[in-house]
Design an enzyme around this catalytic site. Structure first.
Site, PDB file in Angstrom:
ATOM      1  N   ARG A  25      -5.601  -3.021  10.003  1.00  0.00           N
ATOM      2  CA  ARG A  25      -6.063  -4.413  10.030  1.00  0.00           C
ATOM      3  C   ARG A  25      -5.553  -5.171  11.247  1.00  0.00           C
ATOM      4  NH1 ARG A  25      -4.228  -6.781   4.445  1.00  0.00           N
ATOM      5  NH2 ARG A  25      -2.527  -5.339   4.853  1.00  0.00           N
ATOM      6  N   ARG A  31       0.731  -5.410  -6.300  1.00  0.00           N
ATOM      7  CA  ARG A  31       0.877  -6.723  -5.676  1.00  0.00           C
ATOM      8  C   ARG A  31       1.471  -7.682  -6.712  1.00  0.00           C
ATOM      9  NH1 ARG A  31      -0.136  -5.238  -0.388  1.00  0.00           N
ATOM     10  NH2 ARG A  31      -1.971  -3.889  -0.323  1.00  0.00           N
ATOM     11  N   GLY A  68       0.822  -1.202   0.000  1.00  0.00           N
ATOM     12  CA  GLY A  68       0.000   0.000   0.000  1.00  0.00           C
ATOM     13  C   GLY A  68       0.859   1.256   0.000  1.00  0.00           C
TER      14      GLY A  68
END
Length: 319
Positions: free
Chosen positions: A171, A72, A11
């Protein structure tokens, strides 16, 4: 060492561009060529690599995001993908790599180092969930973005005498929620590191109402549950009508704060020095305002911890 490279992975976070700039200019100062790898590990495998000059990183220190882009890459998790990446670097005479990113990015850098290619990691993530450093690049900026939103939402919460639930990123780490909640005067902060039940929250709201409090701000880290799910549970327990704001990706953008620009520059400068010194497999961080570095193994073995005294203080101040 005559040539090094730099990539950003995972990110994006404000301050990554400041780190890229510092890597490039520090290396050129020491007569080392620098190559930028575009689209992270995916770009490394495909050979999307370009030489960077002083002018390549001009006027980027104030910009959010990353000029090298990020992506990714499942292929890089394989041995074949990692070897492809190393071949791309060796073909260009590149002898070292600076990786800017989070936990997954560090693991990729560790694999390359194990295969004999020197890598240094810089902690670039807004979650502040990398061990071996007090702060990660981008956390401070994200914190200011969230705090600005809390202040604006509080105006509406006060005007309409309502309870607002604000969902923030995080998270596996509650740093954004904890710091922003304390700075923003939130009545309740829900984070992964501390068990908090709906009954606890409901009781705090009732206590506030009994002393005449007419609005409440609740900060929920996404790692616990979504803001909508928490609102549903609270409704079932209290029949309280709430409003939910999910801040989402707004937290990742924006011009980096002075703190993040300085942090990124200091960490990146040290990363280049480590490669010059012939060191590899190290992660650079800042502890108590001092620049430090640990092996990737050490970073992965150290648990991320929040400052529980801050959490207790937030509860004491929001009675």
């Amino acid at each position: 060492m005559k040539a090094i490279s730099v990539l950003t992975s995972g990110g994006d976070s404000p301050g990554m561009n400041a780190a890229i700039r510092a890597v490039v200019r520090k290396a050129i100062y020491h007569n080392i060529n620098v190559y930028g790898i575009y689209q992270g590990y995916a770009g490394l495998i495909s050979g999307n690599i370009k030489k960077l000059e002083l002018g390549s990183v001009g006027d980027i220190i104030h910009r959010g995001g990353t000029m090298l882009y990020t992506a990714r890459c499942e292929e890089f998790k394989t041995l074949e993908g990692q070897k492809k990446g190393i071949e791309q670097l060796k073909e260009r005479g590149i002898e070292g790599l600076v990786v800017i990113g989070g936990d997954g990015s560090y693991k990729g850098a560790q694999k390359l180092t194990e295969h004999g290619f020197p890598c240094i990691g810089l902690p670039g993530t807004i979650d502040n969930d990398i061990a071996g450093t007090d702060y990660t690049i981008g956390f401070n900026t994200a914190l200011h973005t969230v705090l600005d939103s809390i202040d604006k939402i509080r105006d509406t919460a006060t005007s309409h005498e309502r309870t607002f639930i604000i969902e923030v990123m995080g998270r596996h780490a509650g740093d954004i929620a904890l710091w922003a909640g304390l700075a923003g005067g939130a009545e309740t902060i829900i984070i992964p590191e501390i068990d908090t039940t709906i009954d606890d929250v409901a009781n705090r709201i009732r206590q506030g109402q009994e002393r005449g409090k007419k609005h409440t701000i609740i900060i929920v880290a996404e790692g616990v549950c979504s803001g909508m799910e928490f609102a549903k549970q609270l409704k079932e327990k209290t029949n309280l009508d709430t409003r939910v704001s999910v801040l989402g990706h707004i937290q990742r953008g924006g011009s980096p704060t002075a703190f993040d620009r300085v942090l990124a520059s200091r960490l990146a400068g040290r990363a280049v020095e480590l490669l010059i010194e012939g060191k590899a497999g190290r992660a650079v961080g800042m502890e108590k305002s001092e620049i430090v570095d640990y092996s990737f193994d050490e970073v992965f073995s150290m648990p991320h911890k929040i400052d529980e005294s801050m959490y207790r203080l937030s509860k004491e101040l929001s009675i």
